[in-house]
Design a protein around this motif. Structure first.
Motif, mmCIF file in Angstrom:
data_model
loop_
_atom_site.group_PDB
_atom_site.id
_atom_site.type_symbol
_atom_site.label_atom_id
_atom_site.label_comp_id
_atom_site.label_asym_id
_atom_site.label_seq_id
_atom_site.Cartn_x
_atom_site.Cartn_y
_atom_site.Cartn_z
ATOM 1 N N ILE A 224 -50.780 18.778 -16.184
ATOM 2 C CA ILE A 224 -49.471 19.663 -15.549
ATOM 3 C C ILE A 224 -48.500 19.109 -16.379
ATOM 4 C CG2 ILE A 224 -47.994 20.195 -13.874
ATOM 5 C CD1 ILE A 224 -50.378 19.959 -11.957
ATOM 6 N N ILE A 225 -48.158 17.856 -16.392
ATOM 7 C CA ILE A 225 -47.053 17.215 -16.882
ATOM 8 C C ILE A 225 -47.117 16.980 -18.432
ATOM 9 C CG2 ILE A 225 -45.448 15.254 -17.044
ATOM 10 C CD1 ILE A 225 -46.104 14.720 -14.246
ATOM 11 N N GLY A 226 -48.194 16.548 -18.946
ATOM 12 C CA GLY A 226 -48.202 16.475 -20.634
ATOM 13 C C GLY A 226 -48.771 17.794 -21.043
ATOM 14 N N GLY A 227 -49.822 18.365 -20.558
ATOM 15 C CA GLY A 227 -50.343 19.363 -20.972
ATOM 16 C C GLY A 227 -49.656 20.739 -21.210
ATOM 17 N N SER A 228 -48.894 20.905 -20.171
ATOM 18 C CA SER A 228 -48.160 21.989 -19.945
ATOM 19 C C SER A 228 -46.723 21.992 -20.068
ATOM 20 C CB SER A 228 -48.480 22.644 -18.434
ATOM 21 O OG SER A 228 -50.013 22.809 -18.383
ATOM 22 N N ILE A 229 -46.151 20.983 -19.337
ATOM 23 C CA ILE A 229 -44.572 20.965 -19.329
ATOM 24 C C ILE A 229 -44.041 20.273 -20.544
ATOM 25 C CG2 ILE A 229 -42.639 19.944 -17.965
ATOM 26 C CD1 ILE A 229 -44.138 20.071 -15.597
ATOM 27 N N GLY A 340 -49.769 10.432 -29.564
ATOM 28 C CA GLY A 340 -50.457 9.548 -28.912
ATOM 29 C C GLY A 340 -49.905 8.464 -27.990
ATOM 30 N N TYR A 341 -48.642 8.017 -28.753
ATOM 31 C CA TYR A 341 -47.824 6.973 -28.009
ATOM 32 C C TYR A 341 -47.204 7.855 -26.806
ATOM 33 C CZ TYR A 341 -47.983 4.582 -32.414
ATOM 34 O OH TYR A 341 -48.122 4.095 -33.606
ATOM 35 N N ALA A 342 -46.706 9.008 -26.829
ATOM 36 C CA ALA A 342 -46.245 9.822 -25.893
ATOM 37 C C ALA A 342 -47.399 10.093 -24.634
ATOM 38 C CB ALA A 342 -45.454 10.953 -26.176
ATOM 39 N N GLY A 343 -48.683 10.359 -25.167
ATOM 40 C CA GLY A 343 -49.782 10.508 -24.505
ATOM 41 C C GLY A 343 -50.166 9.343 -23.523
ATOM 42 N N PHE A 344 -49.793 7.902 -23.947
ATOM 43 C CA PHE A 344 -49.886 6.953 -23.155
ATOM 44 C C PHE A 344 -48.972 6.815 -22.253
ATOM 45 C CE2 PHE A 344 -48.806 2.625 -22.318
ATOM 46 C CZ PHE A 344 -49.880 1.968 -21.672
ATOM 47 N N LEU A 345 -47.639 6.979 -22.253
ATOM 48 C CA LEU A 345 -46.494 6.826 -21.338
ATOM 49 C C LEU A 345 -46.743 7.938 -20.287
ATOM 50 C CD1 LEU A 345 -43.592 6.649 -23.861
ATOM 51 C CD2 LEU A 345 -44.591 4.624 -22.392
ATOM 52 N N VAL A 346 -47.191 9.276 -20.580
ATOM 53 C CA VAL A 346 -47.918 10.324 -19.761
ATOM 54 C C VAL A 346 -48.834 9.883 -18.892
ATOM 55 C CG1 VAL A 346 -48.735 12.598 -19.374
ATOM 56 C CG2 VAL A 346 -46.908 12.086 -20.966
ATOM 57 N N ALA A 347 -49.821 9.180 -19.298
ATOM 58 C CA ALA A 347 -51.090 8.733 -18.502
ATOM 59 C C ALA A 347 -50.586 7.680 -17.536
ATOM 60 C CB ALA A 347 -52.086 8.182 -19.474
ATOM 61 N N ALA A 348 -49.704 6.848 -18.110
ATOM 62 C CA ALA A 348 -49.275 5.645 -17.229
ATOM 63 C C ALA A 348 -48.498 6.171 -16.084
ATOM 64 C CB ALA A 348 -48.542 4.534 -18.067
#
Length: 374
Positions: A224-229, A340-348
């Motif tokens: 929701i947050i990473g893949g959409s917003i 990818g760095y942003a992806g890690f922050l979203v995941a955390a």
């Protein structure tokens, strides 16, 4: 009859499930044990409907026919996931003298005749499929909501963060060869199977509800947050499409490397990249292009965080997989390194939030079935 008695009765007797009262009680319990997940999916669905009204495009990915086809196509993956899960548990924890017999009996008692697990897990699986269908629609709508505009900014930031050169140049001495490109290409493709495996196992995990819900809620929040917003706010196409969208030939050398390797032996990444571009240019509602943040990387980290709930060894393996996905996303041209760095922050952030929501869900569950909360 108390709720716990109904659950125990349902686990022991196949005839009890036929009774309307027992089934209704178990169904109600299953819905309540998934209430936060269901509310997240419902909220996302309503957002998809709002997008449909705004763009004047029907939410066609949620038609009953598509949902049934998705469910049917995932049944073999579901069964395979359950067998692998229980086999791994047997091999690492039980180690019986007669493995096949133990596995058959375990599958019967743990999956087939555990009606609470089947109903609660089935509800979660259907909610996840429904969510994926809604997400597919939202992803396809991103260019209409916010046309791609961030690639030049991200490419410039990426260069600045990596000493004035594109990140793939740093990786080329190690990865720009037939062997390593095919390793990361296969790892990138294996991600699809791992995603389904982790979701299915989590849905059916009754032994540790907090572990189960932490993953399912983190997984949903990440998309929701990473893949959409964020994907809509920072709408971008990624390095592999840089030239195709008239942004320059900065990443043409990387594209040439991949095309040369593909000419020798087909790469799944090149096939998918070509298909997504053609679908976008033809206006076909399949796929969708989106680079920031990297959802391959974000979800790989969520899987790694979840794996540590089982064992440190499995967690370390999944961390290694996440690192490989980070490197692969760059050398295959899907993402700028900063995606990818942003992806890690979203995941955390989503893992932290999902874990908190799992704690809230456990407090909702506790009056119903204290013994199931570990």
């Amino acid at each position: 009859m108390t709720m716990q008695t109904e659950i125990d009765f349902g686990r022991r007797s196949g005839s009890a499930i036929a009774s309307g009262k027992a089934f209704t009680s178990l169904l109600g319990l299953g819905l309540r044990k998934n209430i936060i997940l269901l509310l997240l999916v419902l909220a996302y669905y309503l957002a998809a409907l709002a997008i449909g009204v705004y763009t004047a495009r029907p939410v066609n990915t949620l038609s009953p026919t598509i949902l049934v086809l998705m469910l049917a196509s995932l049944v073999p993956l579901f069964l395979a996931s359950m067998i692998i899960w229980r086999f791994a548990y047997m091999a690492t924890s039980v180690r019986p003298e007669k493995p096949i017999g133990w596995l058959v009996q375990d599958f019967k008692t743990t999956i087939l005749f555990d009606y609470q697990r089947l109903l609660s897990g089935g509800i979660a699986i259907f909610a996840s499929i429904f969510f994926v269908a809604a997400f597919s629609y939202v992803k396809e709508a991103i260019p209409e909501l916010n046309p791609f505009a961030w690639d030049e900014v991200f490419a410039r930031m990426d260069r600045q963060m990596h000493g004035g050169v594109d990140a793939y140049i740093w990786l080329s001495p190690i990865f720009a060869n037939d062997t390593m490109i095919r390793v990361v290409d296969k790892a990138y493709s294996a991600w699809f199977l791992l995603i389904y495996f982790f979701v299915f196992v989590a849905c059916m995990d009754r032994e540790n509800p907090i572990r189960r819900n932490a993953y399912l809620m983190s997984f949903t929040l990440t998309w929701i947050i990473g893949g959409s917003i964020l994907a809509t706010v920072f709408s971008s196409v990624g390095p592999i499409y840089f030239q195709d969208f008239g942004l320059g030939d900065q990443f043409l050398p990387l594209k040439d490397i991949l095309l040369r390797q593909d000419a020798q032996r087909p790469l799944l990444a090149v096939e998918m990249q070509t298909r997504l571009l053609q679908n976008h240019l033809n206006g076909t509602d399949v796929g969708g292009i989106s680079a920031m943040p990297s959802m391959h990387l974000a979800t790989s980290w969520v899987m790694a965080f979840h794996a540590f709930r089982y064992s440190s060894k499995l967690g370390c393996i999944m961390v290694g997989f996440a690192v490989l996905i980070q490197l692969g996303s760059v050398i295959l041209g899907w993402h700028y390194a900063i995606d990818g760095y942003a992806g890690f922050l979203v995941a955390a952030a989503c893992w932290f939030s999902g874990s908190k929501l799992a704690q809230i869900q456990s407090r909702i569950d506790e009056p119903l079935d204290v013994s199931s909360v570990k």
